[in-house]
Design an enzyme around this catalytic site. Structure first.
Site, PDB file in Angstrom:
ATOM      1  N   ARG A 115      81.824  33.784  14.629  1.00  0.00           N
ATOM      2  CA  ARG A 115      80.633  34.227  15.385  1.00  0.00           C
ATOM      3  C   ARG A 115      80.007  32.963  15.962  1.00  0.00           C
ATOM      4  NH1 ARG A 115      75.762  38.295  13.962  1.00  0.00           N
ATOM      5  NH2 ARG A 115      77.479  39.688  14.482  1.00  0.00           N
ATOM      6  N   HIS A 157      81.153  41.490  21.914  1.00  0.00           N
ATOM      7  CA  HIS A 157      81.035  41.861  20.498  1.00  0.00           C
ATOM      8  C   HIS A 157      82.017  43.018  20.234  1.00  0.00           C
ATOM      9  CE1 HIS A 157      79.547  42.146  16.577  1.00  0.00           C
ATOM     10  NE2 HIS A 157      78.311  42.553  16.754  1.00  0.00           N
ATOM     11  N   GLN A 176      81.886  45.445  17.091  1.00  0.00           N
ATOM     12  CA  GLN A 176      80.786  46.395  17.192  1.00  0.00           C
ATOM     13  C   GLN A 176      81.192  47.588  18.064  1.00  0.00           C
ATOM     14  OE1 GLN A 176      77.521  46.234  15.746  1.00  0.00           O
ATOM     15  NE2 GLN A 176      77.653  48.348  16.413  1.00  0.00           N
ATOM     16  N   ASP A 230      70.087  47.976  22.600  1.00  0.00           N
ATOM     17  CA  ASP A 230      70.217  46.736  21.814  1.00  0.00           C
ATOM     18  C   ASP A 230      68.959  45.915  22.095  1.00  0.00           C
ATOM     19  OD1 ASP A 230      71.161  44.594  20.328  1.00  0.00           O
ATOM     20  OD2 ASP A 230      72.534  43.860  21.878  1.00  0.00           O
ATOM     21  N   CYS A 244      73.120  48.772  17.595  1.00  0.00           N
ATOM     22  CA  CYS A 244      74.021  47.964  16.765  1.00  0.00           C
ATOM     23  C   CYS A 244      73.287  47.332  15.588  1.00  0.00           C
ATOM     24  CB  CYS A 244      74.687  46.893  17.625  1.00  0.00           C
ATOM     25  SG  CYS A 244      73.503  45.817  18.452  1.00  0.00           S
ATOM     26  N   ARG A 301      80.886  50.099  10.461  1.00  0.00           N
ATOM     27  CA  ARG A 301      81.385  48.730  10.656  1.00  0.00           C
ATOM     28  C   ARG A 301      82.404  48.402   9.567  1.00  0.00           C
ATOM     29  NH1 ARG A 301      78.553  44.814  13.530  1.00  0.00           N
ATOM     30  NH2 ARG A 301      80.447  43.606  13.225  1.00  0.00           N
TER      31      ARG A 301
HETATM   32  N1  NVA Z   1      72.946  41.268  21.497  1.00  0.00           N
HETATM   33  C1  NVA Z   1      72.659  40.918  20.132  1.00  0.00           C
HETATM   34  C2  NVA Z   1      73.577  41.630  19.205  1.00  0.00           C
HETATM   35  C3  NVA Z   1      73.354  41.392  17.742  1.00  0.00           C
HETATM   36  C4  NVA Z   1      74.326  42.087  16.866  1.00  0.00           C
HETATM   37  C5  NVA Z   1      72.776  39.411  19.970  1.00  0.00           C
HETATM   38  O1  NVA Z   1      73.708  38.817  20.526  1.00  0.00           O
HETATM   39  O2  NVA Z   1      71.918  38.824  19.316  1.00  0.00           O
HETATM   40  N1   CP Z   2      75.431  44.500  14.623  1.00  0.00           N
HETATM   41  C1   CP Z   2      75.713  43.312  14.067  1.00  0.00           C
HETATM   42  O1   CP Z   2      76.658  42.635  14.436  1.00  0.00           O
HETATM   43  O2   CP Z   2      74.871  42.959  13.056  1.00  0.00           O
HETATM   44  P1   CP Z   2      74.753  41.509  12.432  1.00  0.00           P
HETATM   45  O3   CP Z   2      74.253  40.597  13.508  1.00  0.00           O
HETATM   46  O4   CP Z   2      73.775  41.672  11.295  1.00  0.00           O
HETATM   47  O5   CP Z   2      76.110  41.077  11.952  1.00  0.00           O
END
Ligand code: NVA
Ligand code: CP
Length: 311
Positions: free
Chosen positions: A102, A129, A132, A230, A270, A298
């Site tokens: 990540r 992502h 997700q 989101d 999400c 998930r």
């Molecule tokens: N769009 C959000 C998704 C988190 C799971 C981010 O990138 O922070």
């Molecule tokens: N939706 C998701 O990826 O959650 P986290 O950022 O908590 O992993």
């Protein structure tokens, strides 16, 4: 299929395989049946951003599959600072059977995969992502009874209302691969990335589905079967938070907006949610909301991805 970097790289058949394996794994877990498909295998997880669902579902998922996951945070691994991405990839490939990352720049995921001899899983980048979105289409099918012969999602209206971000990008690819129509509503200036849109439209054409991109949340919400949103400010964009709050004001999912959807619409997110910004408590806590089923899924979908890639 060596890596999972973008759903665009997968064939529809591969996506269907993941979803069907996830359904099977969910059933096995419910029935407390053994499913240790990854006995003695291991996953190294690099997190340069915070995470709850991704980290926990992959870590517990690996354990349930008979394997082990270890967490490497940026402070310790210093990807690209303490050591080059290539050297980290080659080293981890000697210990682990797979790597999850990540990170911020999507290029880091690609570079890691190029140097790694084991599968690399994109656990979220600024651009995509995928884990997700595979879970999201799995959840939509489950909630809307699109199983087996009734799998066709062309009659559904899925409305994504919010930022044209990583979650939106991957949702476009996922919907195209499984044949679900998608309507996106974003404020002017927050449209999804042009290159991603081009690729998603081409996937949509192949699948014979429609992806519409609008700037009107009302049009998108009308008669929707699914309303998805989101956060307005993603991880790494915190400095823009104030401006974003103002720009997205009309895109909040609240009681008024969801009145336009079908009575049996489902609300998806999400998570994490910024309650009171992109969604009100009333909606996220309503009986239409499936956000925690989505979060649970998930686990099942990540286990399917791991099994496909690491077995
Ligand atoms: N769009 C959000 C998704 C988190 C799971 C981010 O990138 O922070
Ligand atoms: N939706 C998701 O990826 O959650 P986290 O950022 O908590 O992993």
């Amino acid at each position: 299929m060596k890596d999972l970097i973008s759903i665009h790289d997968l064939t529809s058949l591969q996506v269907e395989e993941i979803l069907s394996l996830a359904r099977d794994l969910k059933q096995k877990q419910r029935n407390k049946e053994k499913h240790e498909y990854l006995w003695a295998k291991s996953l190294a997880m690099i997190f340069e951003k915070p995470s709850t669902r991704t980290r926990v579902s992959f870590e517990i998922g690996m354990w349930q599959l008979g394997g082990l996951a270890i967490n490497l945070d940026q402070e310790n691994i210093g990807l690209g600072a303490r050591e080059s991405i290539g050297d980290v990839a080659k080293t981890l490939s000697r210990y682990a059977d797979g790597i999850l990352i990540r990170t911020f720049e999507h290029k880091k995921v690609i570079d890691l995969a190029k140097s790694a001899s084991v599968p690399v899983i994109n656990g979220l980048s600024d651009l995509l992502h995928p884990c997700q979105a595979l879970t999201d289409v799995f959840t939509i099918r489950e909630e809307k009874g699109l199983e087996g012969a009734k799998k066709d999602g062309k009659g559904l209206k899925v409305a994504y209302i919010g930022d044209g971000n990583n979650v939106c990008h991957s949702l476009m690819f996922a919907c195209a691969k499984v044949g679900i129509n998608l309507t996106i509503a974003v404020p002017v200036g927050y449209e999804p990335d042009e290159e991603i849109v081009k690729m998603a439209f081409s996937d949509a054409k192949t699948a014979g589905i429609q992806i519409d991109i609008l700037n009107d949340p009302i049009m998108a919400a009308k008669n929707a079967d699914v309303i998805y949103t989101d956060v307005w400010t993603s991880m790494g964009q915190e400095a823009e938070s104030k401006k974003r709050k103002a720009d997205f004001e009309k895109f909040q999912i609240n009681k008024e907006l969801v009145k336009l959807a079908k009575p049996d619409f489902i609300f998806m997110h999400c998570l994490p949610a910024h309650r009171g910004e992109e969604v009100t408590d009333e909606v996220v806590d309503s009986t239409n909301s499936v956000v925690f089923d989505q979060a649970e899924n998930r686990l099942h979908v990540q286990k399917a991805i791991l099994t496909m890639l690491l077995r």
